[in-house]
Design an enzyme around this catalytic site. Structure first.
Site, PDB file in Angstrom:
ATOM      1  N   VAL A   1      34.249  26.781 -57.844  1.00  0.00           N
ATOM      2  CA  VAL A   1      35.352  25.822 -57.672  1.00  0.00           C
ATOM      3  C   VAL A   1      35.443  24.902 -58.890  1.00  0.00           C
ATOM      4  O   VAL A   1      36.524  24.626 -59.413  1.00  0.00           O
ATOM      5  CB  VAL A   1      35.153  25.010 -56.368  1.00  0.00           C
ATOM      6  CG1 VAL A   1      36.102  23.823 -56.314  1.00  0.00           C
ATOM      7  CG2 VAL A   1      35.353  25.904 -55.151  1.00  0.00           C
TER       8      VAL A   1
ATOM      9  N   ASN B   1      43.723  25.419 -48.139  1.00  0.00           N
ATOM     10  CA  ASN B   1      44.360  26.355 -47.195  1.00  0.00           C
ATOM     11  C   ASN B   1      43.503  27.586 -46.903  1.00  0.00           C
ATOM     12  O   ASN B   1      43.642  28.187 -45.841  1.00  0.00           O
ATOM     13  CB  ASN B   1      45.721  26.775 -47.787  1.00  0.00           C
ATOM     14  CG  ASN B   1      46.310  27.982 -47.106  1.00  0.00           C
ATOM     15  OD1 ASN B   1      46.915  27.872 -46.048  1.00  0.00           O
ATOM     16  ND2 ASN B   1      46.130  29.173 -47.691  1.00  0.00           N
TER      17      ASN B   1
ATOM     18  N   TYR C   1      35.546  28.517 -35.518  1.00  0.00           N
ATOM     19  CA  TYR C   1      36.788  28.139 -36.192  1.00  0.00           C
ATOM     20  C   TYR C   1      37.279  26.773 -35.698  1.00  0.00           C
ATOM     21  O   TYR C   1      37.692  25.912 -36.485  1.00  0.00           O
ATOM     22  CB  TYR C   1      37.814  29.240 -35.901  1.00  0.00           C
ATOM     23  CG  TYR C   1      39.156  29.086 -36.543  1.00  0.00           C
ATOM     24  CD1 TYR C   1      39.347  29.394 -37.885  1.00  0.00           C
ATOM     25  CD2 TYR C   1      40.259  28.670 -35.790  1.00  0.00           C
ATOM     26  CE1 TYR C   1      40.601  29.283 -38.463  1.00  0.00           C
ATOM     27  CE2 TYR C   1      41.505  28.568 -36.355  1.00  0.00           C
ATOM     28  CZ  TYR C   1      41.684  28.866 -37.695  1.00  0.00           C
ATOM     29  OH  TYR C   1      42.931  28.761 -38.262  1.00  0.00           O
TER      30      TYR C   1
ATOM     31  N   ALA D   1      35.177  24.014 -37.118  1.00  0.00           N
ATOM     32  CA  ALA D   1      35.473  23.820 -38.546  1.00  0.00           C
ATOM     33  C   ALA D   1      36.800  23.097 -38.737  1.00  0.00           C
ATOM     34  O   ALA D   1      36.920  22.204 -39.580  1.00  0.00           O
ATOM     35  CB  ALA D   1      35.513  25.182 -39.250  1.00  0.00           C
ATOM     36  N   LYS D   2      37.797  23.475 -37.938  1.00  0.00           N
ATOM     37  CA  LYS D   2      39.124  22.894 -38.116  1.00  0.00           C
ATOM     38  C   LYS D   2      39.167  21.427 -37.685  1.00  0.00           C
ATOM     39  O   LYS D   2      40.006  20.657 -38.155  1.00  0.00           O
ATOM     40  CB  LYS D   2      40.167  23.718 -37.351  1.00  0.00           C
ATOM     41  CG  LYS D   2      40.448  25.067 -38.005  1.00  0.00           C
ATOM     42  CD  LYS D   2      40.809  24.890 -39.475  1.00  0.00           C
ATOM     43  CE  LYS D   2      41.528  26.058 -40.076  1.00  0.00           C
ATOM     44  NZ  LYS D   2      41.717  25.902 -41.535  1.00  0.00           N
TER      45      LYS D   2
ATOM     46  N   ALA E   1      51.782  30.485 -37.865  1.00  0.00           N
ATOM     47  CA  ALA E   1      52.601  31.394 -38.669  1.00  0.00           C
ATOM     48  C   ALA E   1      52.178  32.833 -38.440  1.00  0.00           C
ATOM     49  O   ALA E   1      51.012  33.108 -38.158  1.00  0.00           O
ATOM     50  CB  ALA E   1      52.469  31.037 -40.148  1.00  0.00           C
ATOM     51  N   GLY E   2      53.142  33.722 -38.568  1.00  0.00           N
ATOM     52  CA  GLY E   2      52.852  35.145 -38.491  1.00  0.00           C
ATOM     53  C   GLY E   2      52.310  35.611 -39.830  1.00  0.00           C
ATOM     54  O   GLY E   2      53.044  35.763 -40.794  1.00  0.00           O
TER      55      GLY E   2
HETATM   56  P1  NAI Z   1      45.668  34.673 -44.400  1.00  0.00           P
HETATM   57  O1  NAI Z   1      44.476  35.469 -43.996  1.00  0.00           O
HETATM   58  O2  NAI Z   1      46.982  35.343 -44.498  1.00  0.00           O
HETATM   59  O3  NAI Z   1      45.380  33.935 -45.787  1.00  0.00           O
HETATM   60  C1  NAI Z   1      44.180  33.285 -46.050  1.00  0.00           C
HETATM   61  C2  NAI Z   1      43.854  33.494 -47.503  1.00  0.00           C
HETATM   62  O4  NAI Z   1      42.637  32.794 -47.808  1.00  0.00           O
HETATM   63  C3  NAI Z   1      43.617  34.956 -47.854  1.00  0.00           C
HETATM   64  O5  NAI Z   1      44.444  35.330 -48.941  1.00  0.00           O
HETATM   65  C4  NAI Z   1      42.144  35.020 -48.219  1.00  0.00           C
HETATM   66  O6  NAI Z   1      41.849  35.956 -49.247  1.00  0.00           O
HETATM   67  C5  NAI Z   1      41.878  33.594 -48.685  1.00  0.00           C
HETATM   68  N1  NAI Z   1      40.469  33.254 -48.584  1.00  0.00           N
HETATM   69  C6  NAI Z   1      39.637  33.483 -47.528  1.00  0.00           C
HETATM   70  N2  NAI Z   1      38.400  33.058 -47.802  1.00  0.00           N
HETATM   71  C7  NAI Z   1      38.426  32.522 -49.051  1.00  0.00           C
HETATM   72  C8  NAI Z   1      37.464  31.919 -49.874  1.00  0.00           C
HETATM   73  N3  NAI Z   1      36.199  31.785 -49.467  1.00  0.00           N
HETATM   74  N4  NAI Z   1      37.830  31.473 -51.092  1.00  0.00           N
HETATM   75  C9  NAI Z   1      39.111  31.614 -51.524  1.00  0.00           C
HETATM   76  N5  NAI Z   1      40.088  32.218 -50.787  1.00  0.00           N
HETATM   77  C10 NAI Z   1      39.751  32.663 -49.563  1.00  0.00           C
HETATM   78  O7  NAI Z   1      45.738  33.440 -43.360  1.00  0.00           O
HETATM   79  P2  NAI Z   1      46.868  32.364 -43.065  1.00  0.00           P
HETATM   80  O8  NAI Z   1      47.366  32.608 -41.706  1.00  0.00           O
HETATM   81  O9  NAI Z   1      47.821  32.282 -44.182  1.00  0.00           O
HETATM   82  O10 NAI Z   1      45.981  31.030 -42.992  1.00  0.00           O
HETATM   83  C11 NAI Z   1      46.003  30.004 -43.955  1.00  0.00           C
HETATM   84  C12 NAI Z   1      45.338  28.780 -43.383  1.00  0.00           C
HETATM   85  O11 NAI Z   1      46.037  28.316 -42.230  1.00  0.00           O
HETATM   86  C13 NAI Z   1      43.897  29.016 -42.935  1.00  0.00           C
HETATM   87  O12 NAI Z   1      43.113  27.887 -43.207  1.00  0.00           O
HETATM   88  C14 NAI Z   1      44.043  29.189 -41.436  1.00  0.00           C
HETATM   89  O13 NAI Z   1      42.853  28.886 -40.757  1.00  0.00           O
HETATM   90  C15 NAI Z   1      45.137  28.193 -41.144  1.00  0.00           C
HETATM   91  N6  NAI Z   1      45.837  28.427 -39.895  1.00  0.00           N
HETATM   92  C16 NAI Z   1      46.667  29.491 -39.760  1.00  0.00           C
HETATM   93  C17 NAI Z   1      47.335  29.690 -38.569  1.00  0.00           C
HETATM   94  C18 NAI Z   1      48.326  30.767 -38.392  1.00  0.00           C
HETATM   95  O14 NAI Z   1      48.999  30.773 -37.346  1.00  0.00           O
HETATM   96  N7  NAI Z   1      48.471  31.686 -39.330  1.00  0.00           N
HETATM   97  C19 NAI Z   1      47.097  28.807 -37.404  1.00  0.00           C
HETATM   98  C20 NAI Z   1      46.256  27.684 -37.682  1.00  0.00           C
HETATM   99  C21 NAI Z   1      45.644  27.524 -38.888  1.00  0.00           C
END
Ligand code: NAI
Length: 306
Positions: free
Chosen positions: A80, A100, A165, A168-169, A197-198
């Site tokens: 980082v 994120n 999760y 953590a959140k 989000a989808g």
């Molecule tokens: P996603 O799986 O589409 O994207 C997450 C991204 O984070 C991926 O591209 C992944 O490669 C990257 N990532 C994972 N671990 C990593 C690390 N150690 N270092 C750097 N990059 C890393 O997921 P999404 O849905 O876009 O989620 C984004 C954020 O929103 C997350 O924090 C998730 O917990 C949160 N969230 C999402 C929800 C949803 O409905 N999609 C609901 C509530 C929270």
């Protein structure tokens, strides 16, 4: 008034996919120089690849914007720091950090291994801490910083199979509450986003048409209001499928029980008063709770003297 990010430098973690990708693209479209961070692993955090983040950089460049990709694992502070150093070398400032990046390792608590618990805590909590720590002194020196934590309804309210999760959140909200107090004098504002989000994170949890209704772009519209010049401070913005709301922890006014009666039986007896929400308040520091209790004790003593 148009919200612009012209002249601003933003780091978006986990920006290769889903929400982070959408945030990065819209920040860039509105003028920000963007660091597209992504480890590029699978949903459970295994593996790594730079393909997704490089594609986002290309999309930004194709629209005339500026972006770099960095594959730092947010759970690794050295990586980082390297990302932050590269950003400073290239653009000389960091105005916005969108924490994120995230992974899932869902299982009921009975079946969950401690390793799965720790990994999820590491990516979401330490990932957020590492990135925030690495930009904190820079933002202080600039007298400008906008930080967004990504929380979740699973943390605020619970979700079966997501004890790791959810913990953590909720932890990132605790981090926000204190950083709001420590960052205020240097114009560092900290807010949180609770998205729905989808994305690949949720695609097998929702039917296809629902996934489409929960477009990441609708969430990004809310996210941008949390990190521009006129951002609020300490807000939790919930966003999904075009719905927007705000979540707050309130504390009831409660009651005072004098010495001699401070026993569990009296606490139970006064439960309706303790939990009565009529005069509930959102407190803005831990100390305010102590002050409230002291004032109640003083009011009781005064009532005895009259
Ligand atoms: P996603 O799986 O589409 O994207 C997450 C991204 O984070 C991926 O591209 C992944 O490669 C990257 N990532 C994972 N671990 C990593 C690390 N150690 N270092 C750097 N990059 C890393 O997921 P999404 O849905 O876009 O989620 C984004 C954020 O929103 C997350 O924090 C998730 O917990 C949160 N969230 C999402 C929800 C949803 O409905 N999609 C609901 C509530 C929270």
């Amino acid at each position: 008034m148009t919200i612009s990010f012209e002249g601003r430098v933003a780091i978006v973690t986990g920006a290769g996919n889903g929400l982070g990708r959408s945030h990065a693209l819209e920040l860039a479209r509105r003028g920000a120089k963007v660091v597209v961070n992504d480890l590029g692993g699978a949903r459970d955090g295994s593996g790594a690849s730079s393909a997704a983040s490089q594609e986002v950089v290309k999309l930004i460049e194709d629209m005339g914007g500026e972006a770099i990709s960095h594959g730092a694992n947010v759970a690794n502070f050295d990586e980082v720091q390297d990302m932050v150093q590269q950003t400073m070398d290239k653009w000389g400032r960091i105005d916005i950090l969108i924490n994120n990046a995230g992974i899932l390792r869902d299982k009921s608590f009975s079946k969950m291994s401690l390793d799965d618990f720790k990994l999820v805590m590491d990516v979401h909590v330490m990932g957020t801490v590492n990135c925030t720590k690495a930009v904190w002194e820079i933002m202080k020196a600039q007298n400008y910083g906008r930080i967004v934590m990504t929380t979740s309804s699973s943390g605020m309210y619970g979700n079966f199979g997501q004890s790791n999760y959810g913990a953590a959140k909720m932890a990132v909200l605790g981090l926000m509450n204190t950083l709001v107090l420590e960052g205020a004098k240097n114009n560092i504002l900290v807010n949180a986003l609770a998205p729905t989000a989808g994305t690949r994170m949720t695609e097998d949890l929702m039917p296809e048409e629902i996934v489409k209704a929960f477009a990441p772009e609708a969430v990004t519209a809310g996210l941008l209001t949390l990190c521009d010049e006129h951002a609020p401070n300490r807000f939790i913005l919930c966003a999904g499928a075009g719905g927007y709301s705000s979540a707050t922890i309130f504390e009831t006014d409660g009651c005072f029980i004098p010495q001699g009666s401070q026993n569990p039986e009296t606490v139970r007896e006064l439960w309706p008063q303790i939990t009565n929400t009529d005069n509930q308040r959102a407190l803005t520091s831990g100390a305010q709770q102590g002050e409230k209790f002291v004032l109640k004790a003083m009011a009781y003593r005064k009532s005895l003297q009259q």
